[in-house]
Enzyme design. Structure first.
Site, PDB file in Angstrom:
ATOM      1  N   SER A 134      54.519  41.812  22.920  1.00  0.00           N
ATOM      2  CA  SER A 134      53.736  42.043  21.719  1.00  0.00           C
ATOM      3  C   SER A 134      53.449  40.693  21.070  1.00  0.00           C
ATOM      4  O   SER A 134      53.056  39.746  21.740  1.00  0.00           O
ATOM      5  CB  SER A 134      54.491  42.988  20.775  1.00  0.00           C
ATOM      6  OG  SER A 134      53.711  43.279  19.629  1.00  0.00           O
ATOM      7  N   TYR A 148      43.219  42.673  16.930  1.00  0.00           N
ATOM      8  CA  TYR A 148      44.326  42.299  17.819  1.00  0.00           C
ATOM      9  C   TYR A 148      45.643  42.813  17.252  1.00  0.00           C
ATOM     10  O   TYR A 148      46.468  43.391  17.966  1.00  0.00           O
ATOM     11  CB  TYR A 148      44.352  40.778  17.964  1.00  0.00           C
ATOM     12  CG  TYR A 148      45.547  40.227  18.710  1.00  0.00           C
ATOM     13  CD1 TYR A 148      45.594  40.251  20.103  1.00  0.00           C
ATOM     14  CD2 TYR A 148      46.625  39.677  18.020  1.00  0.00           C
ATOM     15  CE1 TYR A 148      46.688  39.736  20.784  1.00  0.00           C
ATOM     16  CE2 TYR A 148      47.722  39.157  18.690  1.00  0.00           C
ATOM     17  CZ  TYR A 148      47.750  39.194  20.076  1.00  0.00           C
ATOM     18  OH  TYR A 148      48.837  38.692  20.745  1.00  0.00           O
ATOM     19  N   LYS A 152      48.765  45.410  18.431  1.00  0.00           N
ATOM     20  CA  LYS A 152      50.156  44.978  18.538  1.00  0.00           C
ATOM     21  C   LYS A 152      51.081  45.758  17.604  1.00  0.00           C
ATOM     22  O   LYS A 152      52.223  46.043  17.965  1.00  0.00           O
ATOM     23  CB  LYS A 152      50.256  43.474  18.263  1.00  0.00           C
ATOM     24  CG  LYS A 152      49.561  42.617  19.320  1.00  0.00           C
ATOM     25  CD  LYS A 152      50.126  42.864  20.717  1.00  0.00           C
ATOM     26  CE  LYS A 152      49.562  41.879  21.740  1.00  0.00           C
ATOM     27  NZ  LYS A 152      50.081  42.103  23.103  1.00  0.00           N
TER      28      LYS A 152
END
Length: 299
Positions: A134, A148, A152
């Site tokens: 991650s 993004y 994550k």
């Protein structure tokens, strides 16, 4: 120990560093990449101990085939590393639909799909360790990388829940959460949303990444060794933060969240039904093992 690893995105960046380190210490690797020919030098050096596999992690049929091929070749899987992914920078409203979809498919849907594909094998073995690569961006939000980080944060939540789900089966799951490492994440593999006027902080971040002047703190070779050591630990963490940058971000975020939580706690508690019991004494509270603060502090 001679473990069998399954590593996605193994031809570059952190995945390449990890693949090299795992092979160097004597384990075997099913190494997946979009272009497995990029692993030819490792095949020449390590022979049958590395199995290069073509894999687009957004292709479910290829995922199923790659996992089955790895098990058929090595007989088992001990460590699965969902490493493949890439970053993108820009304002949330600026991303194209394709950019949003690509981020979620690669950085969230793909590791979930691969995890689901390997779990039947690990469940039958009653052993295994899944490492989800991650980011500290899965724990702390920052302007300019919202999509993004959406992926994550999702991966971190999936990991935390899954770890509780599979622990009785002898399977460990860890979310590895690095800060910046000296790979090409902010370089050749970084993509950008179109620029929109008004988002000065976001645009400055994009310009900084594009300039090539961003020099991360982290050493991918050291991160690889940490992960090799991690899978030998009898009680590995569910979250492992890597790098001083990531530690600084998380400490600040935790302090800010706690202060905000305490400030708004009276409002939080005001929404319970007048006839509700003390949650800690309910069946649900007991089922989930929620403990009073004084008891957690004593432990």
């Amino acid at each position: 120990m001679d473990n069998v690893w399954f590593i996605t995105g193994s031809s570059r960046g952190l995945g390449r560093s990890l693949t090299e380190a795992v092979l160097a210490q004597g384990s075997r690797v099913a190494a997946t990449a979009r272009q497995p020919e990029q692993l030819a030098d490792l095949v020449a050096q390590y022979g049958s101990r590395i199995l290069p596999l073509a894999l687009d992690v957004t292709n479910q049929a290829q995922i199923t085939e790659a996992v089955a091929a790895a098990v058929a070749h090595f007989g088992r899987l001990d460590v699965v590393v969902n490493n493949a992914g890439f970053g993108i920078t820009g304002a949330a409203e600026a991303y194209t639909e394709e950019q949003v979809r690509s981020q979620l498919e690669t950085n969230l849907y793909a590791p979930i799909a691969i995890t689901r594909a390997v779990l039947p094998y690990l469940r039958q073995q009653r052993s295994g360790h899944i490492l989800q690569i991650s980011s500290i961006g899965g724990r702390v939000g920052n302007a300019g990388i919202s999509i993004y980080q959406a992926a994550k944060f999702g991966l971190g939540g999936f990991t935390e829940a899954l770890a509780k789900e599979v622990a009785p089966l002898g399977i460990h799951v860890t979310s590895v959460e690095p800060g910046g490492f000296r790979t090409d994440w902010a370089g050749a593999s970084m993509s950008f949303a179109p620029t929109i006027e008004g988002y000065d902080l976001v645009n400055q971040r994009a310009d900084f990444f594009a300039s090539g002047n961003f020099v991360p703190m982290g050493d991918p070779a050291k991160a690889a060794q940490v992960m090799i050591n991690l899978v030998e630990h009898p009680n590995p963490p569910v979250h492992l933060v890597l790098g001083s940058e990531a530690a600084a971000f998380l400490r600040q975020a935790d302090a800010d969240r706690k202060a905000e939580f305490e400030q708004w706690l009276p409002v939080t508690l005001s929404t319970d039904h007048d006839e509700a019991e003390n949650f800690l004494e309910t069946e649900m509270g007991k089922f989930y093992g929620v403990k009073p603060e004084h008891q957690r502090a004593a432990e």
